[in-house]
Each structure stands twice: as structure tokens, then as C-alpha cells.
Design a protein around this motif. Structure first.
Motif, PDB file in Angstrom:
ATOM      1  N   UNK A  89       0.977  -1.296  -0.067  1.00  0.00           N
ATOM      2  CA  UNK A  89       0.157   0.350   0.147  1.00  0.00           C
ATOM      3  C   UNK A  89       0.986   1.124   0.387  1.00  0.00           C
ATOM      4  N   UNK A  90       2.629   1.024  -0.072  1.00  0.00           N
ATOM      5  CA  UNK A  90       2.991   2.375   0.139  1.00  0.00           C
ATOM      6  C   UNK A  90       4.052   1.902  -1.349  1.00  0.00           C
ATOM      7  N   UNK A  91       4.736   3.488  -1.855  1.00  0.00           N
ATOM      8  CA  UNK A  91       4.977   3.303  -2.837  1.00  0.00           C
ATOM      9  C   UNK A  91       6.054   4.594  -3.156  1.00  0.00           C
ATOM     10  N   UNK A  92       7.164   4.545  -3.561  1.00  0.00           N
ATOM     11  CA  UNK A  92       8.460   5.201  -2.786  1.00  0.00           C
ATOM     12  C   UNK A  92       8.604   6.480  -4.401  1.00  0.00           C
ATOM     13  N   UNK A  93       7.426   6.852  -4.884  1.00  0.00           N
ATOM     14  CA  UNK A  93       6.994   8.718  -5.503  1.00  0.00           C
ATOM     15  C   UNK A  93       5.814   8.333  -7.047  1.00  0.00           C
ATOM     16  N   UNK A  94       5.767   9.418  -7.067  1.00  0.00           N
ATOM     17  CA  UNK A  94       4.551  10.324  -7.797  1.00  0.00           C
ATOM     18  C   UNK A  94       4.938   9.329  -8.961  1.00  0.00           C
ATOM     19  N   UNK A 136       3.306   5.540  -8.168  1.00  0.00           N
ATOM     20  CA  UNK A 136       1.728   5.686  -7.321  1.00  0.00           C
ATOM     21  C   UNK A 136       0.918   5.518  -8.465  1.00  0.00           C
ATOM     22  N   UNK A 137       1.089   7.222  -9.281  1.00  0.00           N
ATOM     23  CA  UNK A 137       0.331   7.006 -10.600  1.00  0.00           C
ATOM     24  C   UNK A 137       0.451   5.690 -11.494  1.00  0.00           C
ATOM     25  N   UNK A 138       1.034   5.673 -11.911  1.00  0.00           N
ATOM     26  CA  UNK A 138       1.581   4.705 -12.967  1.00  0.00           C
ATOM     27  C   UNK A 138       0.287   3.547 -11.931  1.00  0.00           C
ATOM     28  N   UNK A 139       1.158   3.046 -11.490  1.00  0.00           N
ATOM     29  CA  UNK A 139       0.494   2.078 -10.255  1.00  0.00           C
ATOM     30  C   UNK A 139      -0.968   1.353 -10.511  1.00  0.00           C
ATOM     31  N   UNK A 140      -1.920   2.815  -9.669  1.00  0.00           N
ATOM     32  CA  UNK A 140      -3.305   3.328  -9.354  1.00  0.00           C
ATOM     33  C   UNK A 140      -3.912   3.405 -10.732  1.00  0.00           C
ATOM     34  N   UNK A 141      -3.508   3.227 -12.508  1.00  0.00           N
ATOM     35  CA  UNK A 141      -4.152   3.559 -13.812  1.00  0.00           C
ATOM     36  C   UNK A 141      -4.280   2.474 -14.203  1.00  0.00           C
ATOM     37  N   UNK A 142      -3.269   1.344 -13.365  1.00  0.00           N
ATOM     38  CA  UNK A 142      -3.177   0.495 -14.569  1.00  0.00           C
ATOM     39  C   UNK A 142      -4.202  -0.770 -13.011  1.00  0.00           C
ATOM     40  N   UNK A 178      14.856  -3.777   0.554  1.00  0.00           N
ATOM     41  CA  UNK A 178      13.010  -3.740   1.001  1.00  0.00           C
ATOM     42  C   UNK A 178      12.809  -3.194  -0.405  1.00  0.00           C
ATOM     43  N   UNK A 179      11.038  -3.843  -0.132  1.00  0.00           N
ATOM     44  CA  UNK A 179      10.201  -2.867  -1.219  1.00  0.00           C
ATOM     45  C   UNK A 179       9.126  -3.073  -1.038  1.00  0.00           C
ATOM     46  N   UNK A 180       8.958  -2.160  -1.529  1.00  0.00           N
ATOM     47  CA  UNK A 180       6.987  -0.900  -1.420  1.00  0.00           C
ATOM     48  C   UNK A 180       6.211  -1.159  -2.861  1.00  0.00           C
ATOM     49  N   UNK A 181       5.405  -1.373  -2.437  1.00  0.00           N
ATOM     50  CA  UNK A 181       4.656  -0.863  -3.767  1.00  0.00           C
ATOM     51  C   UNK A 181       3.595  -1.902  -3.998  1.00  0.00           C
ATOM     52  N   UNK A 182       2.080  -2.105  -4.609  1.00  0.00           N
ATOM     53  CA  UNK A 182       0.994  -2.524  -5.172  1.00  0.00           C
ATOM     54  C   UNK A 182       1.098  -3.425  -6.480  1.00  0.00           C
ATOM     55  N   UNK A 183       2.646  -3.183  -6.556  1.00  0.00           N
ATOM     56  CA  UNK A 183       2.793  -3.804  -8.611  1.00  0.00           C
ATOM     57  C   UNK A 183       2.067  -5.210  -8.789  1.00  0.00           C
ATOM     58  N   UNK A 184       2.738  -6.301  -7.608  1.00  0.00           N
ATOM     59  CA  UNK A 184       2.350  -7.822  -7.877  1.00  0.00           C
ATOM     60  C   UNK A 184       0.779  -8.153  -7.208  1.00  0.00           C
ATOM     61  N   UNK A 185       0.484  -7.322  -6.433  1.00  0.00           N
ATOM     62  CA  UNK A 185      -1.068  -7.514  -6.401  1.00  0.00           C
ATOM     63  C   UNK A 185      -1.732  -6.628  -7.561  1.00  0.00           C
ATOM     64  N   UNK A 186      -1.214  -6.030  -8.226  1.00  0.00           N
ATOM     65  CA  UNK A 186      -1.965  -5.630  -9.634  1.00  0.00           C
ATOM     66  C   UNK A 186      -1.918  -6.132 -10.474  1.00  0.00           C
ATOM     67  N   UNK A 187      -0.421  -7.236 -10.774  1.00  0.00           N
ATOM     68  CA  UNK A 187      -0.128  -8.252 -11.797  1.00  0.00           C
ATOM     69  C   UNK A 187      -1.237  -9.659 -11.696  1.00  0.00           C
ATOM     70  N   UNK A 188      -1.717 -10.050 -10.596  1.00  0.00           N
ATOM     71  CA  UNK A 188      -2.266 -10.832 -10.031  1.00  0.00           C
ATOM     72  C   UNK A 188      -3.274 -10.653 -10.523  1.00  0.00           C
ATOM     73  N   UNK A 189      -3.787  -9.638 -10.403  1.00  0.00           N
ATOM     74  CA  UNK A 189      -5.345  -8.841 -10.976  1.00  0.00           C
ATOM     75  C   UNK A 189      -5.622  -8.642 -12.218  1.00  0.00           C
ATOM     76  N   UNK A 190      -4.541  -8.331 -13.055  1.00  0.00           N
ATOM     77  CA  UNK A 190      -4.362  -8.592 -14.352  1.00  0.00           C
ATOM     78  C   UNK A 190      -3.838  -9.748 -15.402  1.00  0.00           C
TER      79      UNK A 190
END
Length: 287
Positions: free
Chosen positions: A70-75, A78-84, A128-140
């Protein structure tokens, strides 16, 4: 300004779990600005938020298997992740329920987090990592697995098959896994794999999202106040009045009827199709 806040509240309340996931991610990103180091221009997330590959850190903070998603390391991150996320969740909800979307997001985050920790442990790396990319990839990937031939219209390109989009993203991840952000790409591919397994199990009658739904329902019911049963007096000589057999039609309250009509309209065309008067009426009724 007040109308914008009211619109945001209504979007959150009636937009569904996909909208709420976006809101939660944006809220966490805004909160993470406290961890931004302006001297070097990067985020410095504490190890109780970011997922660390160090076993000594990870084992003492297992909740980071979920918080990192649920956390991201830059605008731009998060912008790209939320679009996808908005794109993929819209397609996912064409076939599946809100609870299944939430369950997939949470379970895939945990699975991808474990894959990241395991991968770095065997590679003898530390990060260490942050970001919703893995969960978004799962949905896609889950949506693509279920309906690979779905037509998707892209700006400047036109109609393409859903599996074409997913394949391009997966190939990019595979090409970059040894170049940069190795841990992130491991998590992305693990999330994609989980999305595939999730649909295959679902098609065989096993819905993994019920694990999440059961846990959430348990805690909701745990903290929900049980309605108090009123004391009933019993009179021996009391005869229950006979109900009028002719009045079997129940008239719906006019306000409730109008709310139901607006909610039906939202379910058909989305919240943005409402008029200003309908939004104001729904907001007042929801207070």
C-alpha cells in the motif's frame, strides 16, 4: 471545495472495493511523505512498513507482507500503478465479485512478498520493497487467464486482445529482472503466477478469496454490537389481534425508493453519471 470533498466521500462510499483500494493507496502515499528525505530526494521507509528481505527483520514484522503493498516510493510509481489497478480491476469485476477482488489483492501481496524474501535469501541479496505492482499484476493476469480474448480499446492503438497487453508487461518484467530492481520484478512475476493459480483453482471450485472474507467477517462481527433483545411481558389472557388479510401490500418509503433508484443508476452507469441534485440527495441521505 466542500462539493469536491463530498464527491470524494460519495465515490469512496459507493464506488466499490476497487475505488477504496485506490483511496487506501493514495492515503498511504500521502502519509509516507513524512519518510521523504529531501536531502537526497528519496523515500526512507522504516522496516515496519517496507518488506525487508532480511530474515531477522521479516520474521519479527510479518505484517509487512501486507503493508508494503500500500506504499510507493515516488509519484510516478503510484500514478502508473493506480492507472493499471483501475484498468485491471474494472475488467476483473466484469466477471467476479468485490470480495474476490479484495481477496486476490491481499493474498497475492502476501504470496509475492514471500517470493521476494525467499528469492533474495537464496541469491544472498539484501533489500526492501514497497509497491502494489505485484497485487495489480495478479488482478491483471487473473482476468487475462479467465478471458484472454477480451477486446480492449487503447488510445492511439485501437482494439487489442487482453492477453497481448499482459504478455508485453510480463516480457518487460522478465527482460529487466537482471538489470534493475530485481526484487521488484521477482514480486511482479510471483503476483502474476498467483493470479493464474487463483483463477485455475476458482474454475475447479476452490475460491481462495473466502479465506480473506472469513477473516474480515470474523473481526467485523467481533466488534459489532449485538442488538439488545427487549423484555417481553406475557399476559395469559391476552389474545393476539388478527391481522387484516386484505393489507398484504407493503408500500415502500418514498425516500428509500428514490435512494434505491439512484443506487441502481450507479450500478448500471457508475457514480459519475449522477446529476448534481442526485449526488446532493444521496449525500444527505447517507448522513
Amino acid at each position: 471545495m466542500a462539493s469536491i470533498i463530498d464527491d470524494l466521500k460519495m465515490h469512496y462510499k459507493f464506488g466499490g472495493i476497487a475505488q477504496r483500494l485506490i483511496y487506501w493507496n493514495v492515503a498511504c502515499f500521502l502519509g509516507s511523505l513524512f519518510f521523504y528525505d529531501f536531502s537526497v530526494g528519496t523515500f526512507n521507509f522504516p522496516n515496519w512498513i517496507a518488506l525487508s528481505s532480511e530474515p531477522s527483520v521479516f520474521m519479527t514484522k510479518p505484517w509487512t507482507l501486507l503493508t508494503y503493498a500500500f506504499f510507493h516510493d515516488g509519484f510516478s510509481h503510484i500514478f502508473f500503478n493506480m492507472i493499471v489497478l483501475n484498468f485491471s480491476s474494472t475488467l476483473f469485476l466484469t466477471f467476479f465479485s468485490q470480495k474476490q477482488l479484495l481477496g486476490l489483492y491481499i493474498l497475492s501481496s502476501i504470496f509475492a512478498g514471500i517470493a521476494f524474501v525467499s528469492g533474495y535469501y537464496f541469491l544472498n541479496f539484501s533489500a526492501s520493497i514497497v509497491g502494489a505492482s505485484a497485487a495489480i499484476m495478479a488482478v491483471l493476469v487473473a482476468t487475462t487467464t479467465y478471458s484472454p480474448l477480451m477486446n480492449v480499446r487503447l488510445l492511439l492503438i485501437g482494439n487489442v486482445k487482453l492477453w497481448h497487453i499482459t504478455l508485453v508487461i510480463l516480457v518487460i518484467d522478465l527482460m529487466q529482472i537482471r538489470i534493475e530492481n530485481t526484487g521488484g520484478h521477482i514480486a511482479h512475476l510471483a503476483g502474476a503466477f498467483f493470479g493464474f493459480i487463483f483463477i485455475k483453482l476458482l474454475q475447479n471450485g476452490t475460491d481462495l478469496s473466502k479465506i480473506v472474507s472469513t477473516i474480515i467477517d470474523f473481526f467485523v462481527n467481533l466488534f459489532r454490537k449485538s442488538p439488545s433483545t427487549p423484555f417481553k411481558k406475557v399476559h395469559k389472557n391476552y389474545k393476539k389481534p388478527v391481522a387484516n388479510p386484505t393489507s398484504k401490500i407493503v408500500t415502500k418509503d418514498k425516500t428509500q425508493q428514490q435512494i434505491d433508484e439512484i443506487l441502481d443508476k450507479i450500478s448500471r452507469s457508475g457514480y459519475d453519471c449522477l446529476t448534481k441534485e442526485e449526488k446532493e440527495f444521496l449525500f444527505k441521505a447517507g448522513k
